[in-house]
Design an enzyme around this catalytic site. Structure first.
Site, PDB file in Angstrom:
ATOM      1  N   LEU A  66       0.874  -1.015  -0.122  1.00 56.79           N
ATOM      2  CA  LEU A  66       0.017   0.010  -0.008  1.00 56.79           C
ATOM      3  C   LEU A  66       0.906   1.358  -0.052  1.00 56.79           C
ATOM      4  CD1 LEU A  66      -2.740  -0.551   2.531  1.00 56.79           C
ATOM      5  CD2 LEU A  66      -2.806  -0.431   0.125  1.00 56.79           C
ATOM      6  N   ASP A  67       0.502   2.159  -0.786  1.00 56.16           N
ATOM      7  CA  ASP A  67       1.294   3.408  -0.782  1.00 56.16           C
ATOM      8  C   ASP A  67       1.409   4.097   0.641  1.00 56.16           C
ATOM      9  OD1 ASP A  67       1.783   3.400  -3.610  1.00 56.16           O
ATOM     10  OD2 ASP A  67       0.011   4.378  -3.898  1.00 56.16           O
ATOM     11  N   PRO A  68       2.510   4.946   1.048  1.00 56.96           N
ATOM     12  CA  PRO A  68       2.524   5.428   2.297  1.00 56.96           C
ATOM     13  C   PRO A  68       1.181   6.251   2.908  1.00 56.96           C
ATOM     14  CG  PRO A  68       4.228   5.770   1.334  1.00 56.96           C
ATOM     15  CD  PRO A  68       3.330   5.221   0.049  1.00 56.96           C
TER      16      PRO A  68
ATOM     17  N   ALA B  53      -1.872   5.555   1.924  1.00 61.35           N
ATOM     18  CA  ALA B  53      -3.181   4.577   1.819  1.00 61.35           C
ATOM     19  C   ALA B  53      -3.108   3.872   3.065  1.00 61.35           C
ATOM     20  CB  ALA B  53      -3.030   3.734   0.595  1.00 61.35           C
TER      21      ALA B  53
END
Length: 302
Positions: free
Chosen positions: A46-48, A50
């Site tokens: 997951l992106d930071p 998200a």
């Protein structure tokens, strides 16, 4: 002589409701420390910024990570209409703006083109490798690189609500390798208004749901305590999409040594992938051939 890994033998899955502001690898590190586990990994970055389901494997569960990585996942995300950013999300710099705002009907009519087997170009700021270097590193250095489109299966993409004129929230179910930021960018372009992801939350991943999730704060609060193991989920959950084939204690011993062994099968076809179990506990994963399981992964929990 190989150096012995520090930590304890703890095996299973922990579902973290990931907070914003941390990388997936940082969360894995915190969970591994809290459990004092020898091995840990996650099943889908997951992106930071998200949030949501981040399934973390401990110990022998790390051998089942590919089954979760390849599974369908669901995301709820909000698109900010009218703006394109260099990162395709709210963390980036606005590089273009547009006053056009599509109607709800226009948005709904545009969604089918993003469903099914589609081709998707990853964002410039992504972990895709270009000539051996990560795309995000090249982008940070000011390079605008050409990234090849990649296949993606999207099972569904639905508009949930129109929050206001500029913000629309969607839910998407997709396969491995999907970039929600690319969906936002491409949908904005298709609607003629531009767009980027304002917020993103993963609501489920394979068998793991937000209802299974525990906060990172709770994990850290109970770090190194016996109570922490109550959050562990069995590694067998990752294998629910392939057949389970019971074996005997003698068969389990053979499989643990990497040898083929007889298993009980019903409707499994020759060459199918399956897992052998003893009293419900996974012993090995492999291919079924003429009454035997030929192991490719063996689970050692002694």
């Amino acid at each position: 002589m190989a150096r012995r890994k520090k930590g304890r033998d703890v095996h299973g899955w922990v579902v973290i409701d990931k907070p914003a502001g941390l990388s997936s690898n940082a969360v894995v590190g915190k969970v591994r420390w809290a459990f004092d586990a020898k091995k840990a990994g996650h099943a889908g970055t997951l992106d930071p910024e998200a949030t949501g389901v981040l399934a973390i494997a401990l110990g022998e569960a790390t051998k089942t990570v590919p089954y979760i990585t390849d599974a369908l996942k669901a995301y709820e995300f909000t698109i900010r209409l009218g703006q394109a950013t260099n990162t395709d999300d709210a963390e980036g710099e606005v590089i273009s703006e547009n006053d056009t705002r599509p109607s709800d009907v226009q948005i709904a009519n545009a969604l089918p083109q993003f469903v099914g087997d589609v081709l998707q170009v990853p964002p410039q700021f992504s972990a895709v490798k270009i000539n051996g270097q990560r795309a995000y590193k090249l982008a940070r250095d000011g390079e605008n690189v050409e990234i090849a489109a990649r296949p993606l299966f999207v099972e569904s993409l639905e508009m949930i609500r129109r929050d206001d004129t500029d913000h629309v929230t969607f839910e998407m179910v997709c396969g491995k390798g999907g970039y929600v930021r690319s969906i936002a960018r491409d949908l904005g372009e298709a609607l003629g208004c531009l767009g980027h992801v304002r917020s993103l939350r993963r609501v489920w991943s394979g068998p793991f749901d937000l209802e299974d999730g525990v906060s990172l704060e709770q994990i850290e609060a109970e770090a190194k305590s016996a109570d922490l193991d109550t959050y562990l989920m069995p590694l067998e959950l990752a294998l629910e999409d392939i057949p389970e084939l019971p074996t005997t204690p003698e068969g389990a011993a053979r499989l643990k040594n990497g040898n083929p062994s007889l298993v009980l099968a019903s409707d499994v076809s020759y060459g199918d992938e399956a897992w052998a179990s003893l009293n419900g506990q996974a012993i090995a994963v492999g291919r079924y051939k003429a009454g035997e399981l030929h192991p490719s992964r063996v689970f050692v929990r002694d």
